[in-house]
Design a protein around this motif. Structure first.
Motif, mmCIF file in Angstrom:
data_model
loop_
_atom_site.group_PDB
_atom_site.id
_atom_site.type_symbol
_atom_site.label_atom_id
_atom_site.label_comp_id
_atom_site.label_asym_id
_atom_site.label_seq_id
_atom_site.Cartn_x
_atom_site.Cartn_y
_atom_site.Cartn_z
ATOM 1 N N GLN A 88 0.831 -1.203 0.000
ATOM 2 C CA GLN A 88 0.000 0.000 0.000
ATOM 3 C C GLN A 88 0.870 1.260 0.000
ATOM 4 O O GLN A 88 0.574 2.225 -0.697
ATOM 5 N N LEU A 89 1.933 1.236 0.806
ATOM 6 C CA LEU A 89 2.868 2.367 0.844
ATOM 7 C C LEU A 89 3.441 2.632 -0.545
ATOM 8 O O LEU A 89 3.507 3.769 -1.003
ATOM 9 N N TRP A 90 3.845 1.564 -1.233
ATOM 10 C CA TRP A 90 4.408 1.703 -2.574
ATOM 11 C C TRP A 90 3.366 2.246 -3.548
ATOM 12 O O TRP A 90 3.672 3.125 -4.360
ATOM 13 N N ASN A 91 2.149 1.757 -3.466
ATOM 14 C CA ASN A 91 1.089 2.249 -4.349
ATOM 15 C C ASN A 91 0.798 3.721 -4.100
ATOM 16 O O ASN A 91 0.541 4.474 -5.038
ATOM 17 N N SER A 96 -0.731 5.184 -7.611
ATOM 18 C CA SER A 96 -1.482 4.202 -8.407
ATOM 19 C C SER A 96 -2.902 4.683 -8.617
ATOM 20 O O SER A 96 -3.480 5.337 -7.761
ATOM 21 N N ASP A 97 -3.453 4.345 -9.756
ATOM 22 C CA ASP A 97 -4.776 4.839 -10.102
ATOM 23 C C ASP A 97 -5.863 3.941 -9.516
ATOM 24 O O ASP A 97 -6.369 3.047 -10.165
ATOM 25 N N HIS A 111 -0.649 18.593 1.102
ATOM 26 C CA HIS A 111 0.470 19.530 1.264
ATOM 27 C C HIS A 111 1.819 18.830 1.304
ATOM 28 O O HIS A 111 2.783 19.373 1.844
ATOM 29 N N GLY A 112 1.919 17.637 0.769
ATOM 30 C CA GLY A 112 3.199 16.948 0.808
ATOM 31 C C GLY A 112 3.118 15.562 0.205
ATOM 32 O O GLY A 112 2.183 15.231 -0.517
ATOM 33 N N THR A 113 4.095 14.746 0.549
ATOM 34 C CA THR A 113 4.164 13.384 0.044
ATOM 35 C C THR A 113 3.997 12.414 1.206
ATOM 36 O O THR A 113 3.971 12.820 2.370
ATOM 37 N N ILE A 114 3.939 11.164 0.880
ATOM 38 C CA ILE A 114 3.862 10.126 1.911
ATOM 39 C C ILE A 114 5.085 10.185 2.812
ATOM 40 O O ILE A 114 5.023 9.910 3.996
ATOM 41 N N TRP A 115 6.223 10.606 2.271
ATOM 42 C CA TRP A 115 7.488 10.594 3.019
ATOM 43 C C TRP A 115 7.556 11.718 4.046
ATOM 44 O O TRP A 115 8.309 11.627 5.010
ATOM 45 N N VAL A 148 12.717 3.967 -1.054
ATOM 46 C CA VAL A 148 12.156 3.924 -2.411
ATOM 47 C C VAL A 148 12.905 2.885 -3.242
ATOM 48 O O VAL A 148 12.283 2.098 -3.974
ATOM 49 N N ASN A 149 14.227 2.835 -3.129
ATOM 50 C CA ASN A 149 15.001 1.828 -3.870
ATOM 51 C C ASN A 149 14.633 0.414 -3.442
ATOM 52 O O ASN A 149 14.519 -0.485 -4.276
ATOM 53 N N THR A 150 14.462 0.210 -2.149
ATOM 54 C CA THR A 150 14.081 -1.114 -1.642
ATOM 55 C C THR A 150 12.707 -1.508 -2.163
ATOM 56 O O THR A 150 12.519 -2.624 -2.669
ATOM 57 N N LEU A 151 11.737 -0.605 -2.061
ATOM 58 C CA LEU A 151 10.390 -0.899 -2.550
ATOM 59 C C LEU A 151 10.393 -1.114 -4.060
ATOM 60 O O LEU A 151 9.694 -1.995 -4.570
ATOM 61 N N GLN A 152 11.205 -0.351 -4.785
ATOM 62 C CA GLN A 152 11.321 -0.524 -6.234
ATOM 63 C C GLN A 152 11.880 -1.904 -6.563
ATOM 64 O O GLN A 152 11.403 -2.580 -7.466
ATOM 65 N N MET A 153 12.884 -2.326 -5.796
ATOM 66 C CA MET A 153 13.469 -3.643 -6.004
ATOM 67 C C MET A 153 12.420 -4.731 -5.761
ATOM 68 O O MET A 153 12.314 -5.693 -6.522
#
Length: 177
Positions: A88-91, A96-97, A111-115, A148-153
């Motif tokens: 869910q965090l990655w989506n 994700s749409d 006002h920002g991102t998940i991070w 982000v790199n870990t989730l991308q992997m």
């Protein structure tokens, strides 16, 4: 009817955990519920009765290890819960749409991102669980870019995201060759 340890192990793996995974895929599982389910499974494995508390022959952490680490291959429910939250965090990160992801971005991330997002009093239990997992991953990996790199992997092979995440979150034992 009497089931051997092996029979009870198969029943736990194939029936109970499949039912649990459906709910883990939808909701964050509170730690109290995870503890209760784990207790029922542990009691059933060692005594044949989920309500009977018999002394365990092996620690539950050991039972939850993969076979190549001298475990029985039962999934660690708490680790598996984190796997679905990580997806869910990655989506959310990918935007994700889906209707829910769009709602999250509209309601929580205006006002920002998940991070940069933090838990608030009005946060839902699911949102709180995702943000707590985000904080754990930031702690484990070292920073936003590393997470982000870990989730991308993990995401590179979408069919293996949950398996890769589970490998990260589960308790590790010594490998047997």
């Amino acid at each position: 009817m009497y089931l051997s340890y092996a029979g009870r192990l198969v029943l736990i793996k194939l029936v109970l955990h499949c039912m649990i995974q459906m709910w883990l895929n939808i909701f964050p599982m509170p730690s109290l519920v995870v503890s209760k389910i784990t207790s029922l499974c542990r009691n059933f494995l060692w005594s044949g009765n989920p309500q009977s508390n018999k002394s365990a022959l092996v620690a539950w952490k050991q039972v939850c290890l993969p076979l190549n680490e001298r475990g029985s291959g039962i999934l660690d429910i708490a680790a598996r819960n984190k796997c679905f939250l990580a997806r869910q965090l990655w989506n959310i990160h990918l935007k994700s749409d889906s209707l829910w992801i769009r709602w999250v971005h509209h309601f929580y991330l205006t006002h920002g991102t998940i991070w940069s997002s933090r838990v608030h009093k009005i946060s839902s239990p699911l949102w709180k669980a995702i943000l707590l997992l985000k904080d754990q991953l930031l702690n484990d990996c070292g920073g936003n870019a590393e997470v982000v790199n870990t989730l991308q992997m993990w995401h590179n092979d979408e069919r293996k995201f949950i398996a890769n995440a589970h490998e990260h979150f589960r308790f590790k034992g010594p490998t047997v060759h």
